[in-house]
Design a protein around this motif. Structure first.
Motif, short mmCIF file in Angstrom:
data_model
loop_
_atom_site.label_atom_id
_atom_site.label_comp_id
_atom_site.label_asym_id
_atom_site.label_seq_id
_atom_site.Cartn_x
_atom_site.Cartn_y
_atom_site.Cartn_z
N VAL A 38 0.83 -1.22 0.00
CA VAL A 38 0.00 0.00 0.00
C VAL A 38 0.86 1.26 0.00
CG1 VAL A 38 -1.79 -1.21 1.30
CG2 VAL A 38 -0.18 0.24 2.53
N ARG A 39 2.17 1.12 -0.11
CA ARG A 39 3.07 2.27 -0.01
C ARG A 39 2.67 3.40 -0.95
NH1 ARG A 39 7.95 3.51 -2.82
NH2 ARG A 39 7.74 1.51 -3.91
N ILE A 40 2.51 3.09 -2.22
CA ILE A 40 2.21 4.15 -3.19
C ILE A 40 0.79 4.71 -3.03
CG2 ILE A 40 1.92 4.61 -5.67
CD1 ILE A 40 4.38 2.92 -6.17
N PRO A 41 -0.26 3.86 -2.98
CA PRO A 41 -1.60 4.44 -2.82
C PRO A 41 -1.80 5.20 -1.51
CG PRO A 41 -1.68 2.04 -2.70
CD PRO A 41 -0.33 2.40 -3.19
N SER A 42 -1.21 4.71 -0.41
CA SER A 42 -1.41 5.38 0.87
C SER A 42 -0.68 6.71 0.93
CB SER A 42 -0.96 4.48 2.03
OG SER A 42 0.44 4.22 1.98
N LEU A 43 0.57 6.74 0.45
CA LEU A 43 1.33 7.99 0.49
C LEU A 43 0.82 9.00 -0.54
CD1 LEU A 43 4.98 6.64 1.03
CD2 LEU A 43 3.39 7.57 2.72
N ASN A 245 9.16 -0.66 -8.69
CA ASN A 245 8.78 0.39 -9.64
C ASN A 245 9.97 1.30 -9.96
OD1 ASN A 245 8.59 1.31 -6.89
ND2 ASN A 245 7.51 3.14 -7.61
N GLU A 246 10.80 1.58 -8.96
CA GLU A 246 11.97 2.43 -9.19
C GLU A 246 13.08 1.67 -9.93
OE1 GLU A 246 13.07 4.68 -5.71
OE2 GLU A 246 11.00 4.66 -5.01
N PHE A 247 13.21 0.38 -9.64
CA PHE A 247 14.15 -0.44 -10.42
C PHE A 247 13.70 -0.52 -11.87
CE2 PHE A 247 15.57 -2.04 -6.26
CZ PHE A 247 16.93 -2.11 -6.47
N LEU A 251 15.94 0.47 -15.05
CA LEU A 251 16.25 -0.53 -16.07
C LEU A 251 15.55 -0.23 -17.39
CD1 LEU A 251 15.95 -3.71 -13.79
CD2 LEU A 251 18.05 -2.73 -14.71
N HIS A 252 14.89 0.96 -17.47
CA HIS A 252 14.23 1.44 -18.69
C HIS A 252 13.13 0.50 -19.16
CE1 HIS A 252 17.43 4.39 -18.78
NE2 HIS A 252 18.34 3.42 -18.81
N LYS A 258 4.11 -2.40 -10.84
CA LYS A 258 3.34 -2.25 -9.61
C LYS A 258 4.06 -2.97 -8.48
CE LYS A 258 -1.14 -2.62 -9.85
NZ LYS A 258 -2.49 -3.17 -10.11
N PRO A 259 4.58 -2.24 -7.47
CA PRO A 259 5.31 -2.88 -6.37
C PRO A 259 4.49 -3.93 -5.62
CG PRO A 259 5.61 -0.51 -6.32
CD PRO A 259 4.56 -0.78 -7.33
#
Length: 308
Positions: A38-43, A245-247, A251-252, A258-259
């Motif tokens: 929930v990291r992305i939706p919650s933040l 998501n950041e990796f 890595l293009h 989606k994490p």
């Protein structure tokens, strides 16, 4: 004279301590991995932009991991002094309340505090549960028993992902707290292990002494080796999957990663590997060989992830 029949391996593995420990680990992993999902939706709902989500997300995860570290020591000492069941009850109540509280957060600082408290509570569930199972099973079945608990429990990450997909992230936290309370009632029917009860008869044993790790060179060496074995696993889960998501951007990868989905699939693999590892160690008659084999798989998988 009454003859006591020896229980079969299946009866041991389907006993109350194993089943309840597996369900307990299921809830434990659900709550432990929930923030990563929930990291992305919650933040985002809390008003953070992309850069802030990355920095604050890592910070909240660090607070949770700090709680796990402190909780692991705290509950371990209490478990040896007061018994495994008392730790299970205390840890379940702690992380259940913290998860309910996470569902109401509107501030990042408070979010960090509640994830820290949840981490403290979550640290007690697995350690005490696995210890209780190991002490309740014959030596020949302990590896398989631990694998059954871990394999079933790791599916909690799958449940967490679909809960977030079907409902909001706040309801996912409420669900985690509710599952913890239900688990508490299941724990009431589980008895303390016979091994711990037998230890209570020996007054000279210094149960729960943290210094005992550092007073014996061989014990300290073994302890550090166990920590080393766990580090690659958390590297894959806590870094490669949680921040996938950041990796993906680095890595293009064109597709949006989606994490939460990455964490779920990571734990599907973990659950499968846990069930398989117990069987492999049983047939190899060596837990060390099984651990080495699976750490090799982890290394190969990580290299493919980063360089393929």
């Amino acid at each position: 004279m009454e003859v006591t029949k020896e229980r079969t391996a299946t009866q041991y593995l389907l006993s109350a301590p194993v089943i309840v420990a597996a369900l307990g680990y299921f809830v434990d992993i659900y709550d432990l991995l929930l923030f990563g999902i929930v990291r992305i939706p919650s933040l985002t709902e809390l008003g953070l932009n992309e850069a802030e989500r990355s920095v604050q997300g890592a910070s909240i995860l660090n607070w949770q991991m700090s709680g796990l570290l402190i909780g692991g020591i705290l509950w371990g000492v209490l478990g040896d002094k007061k018994g495994r069941l008392s730790v299970l009850f205390g840890s379940i109540i702690t992380y259940s309340i913290a998860n309910f509280a996470c569902g109401f957060v509107h501030d990042v600082s408070i979010y960090k505090l509640f994830r820290f408290v949840a981490g403290v509570g979550l640290a007690g569930e697995l350690g005490a549960g696995i210890t209780l199972v190991s002490e309740s099973l014959p030596k020949r079945l302990r590896a398989i028993g631990a694998s059954v608990v871990a394999g079933v429990g790791l599916l909690g990450a799958v449940a967490a992902y679909f809960t977030v997909e079907l409902f909001s992230w706040r309801y996912a936290y409420f669900t985690g707290g509710g599952l913890g309370i239900l688990l508490l009632f299941l724990r009431i029917g589980v008895f303390e292990s016979g091994m711990f009860k037998s230890m209570q008869d020996f007054d000279e044993l210094k149960r729960g002494s943290l210094l005992s790790f550092f007073t014996d060179k061989s014990r300290l060496k073994l302890y550090l080796k166990c920590i080393g074995i766990g580090l690659p696993t958390w590297y894959v889960i806590g870094i490669l999957a949680t921040f996938s998501n950041e990796f993906g951007k680095a890595l293009h990868i064109a597709e949006n990663v989606k994490p939460g989905l990455a964490v779920m699939w990571c734990y599907v693999g973990l659950a499968s590997g846990d069930l398989l590892s117990g069987v492999i160690s049983y047939y190899l008659e060596s837990r060390r060989k099984a651990v080495g084999l699976f750490m090799l798989f982890t290394l190969i998988g990580s290299i493919i992830y980063l360089y393929a």
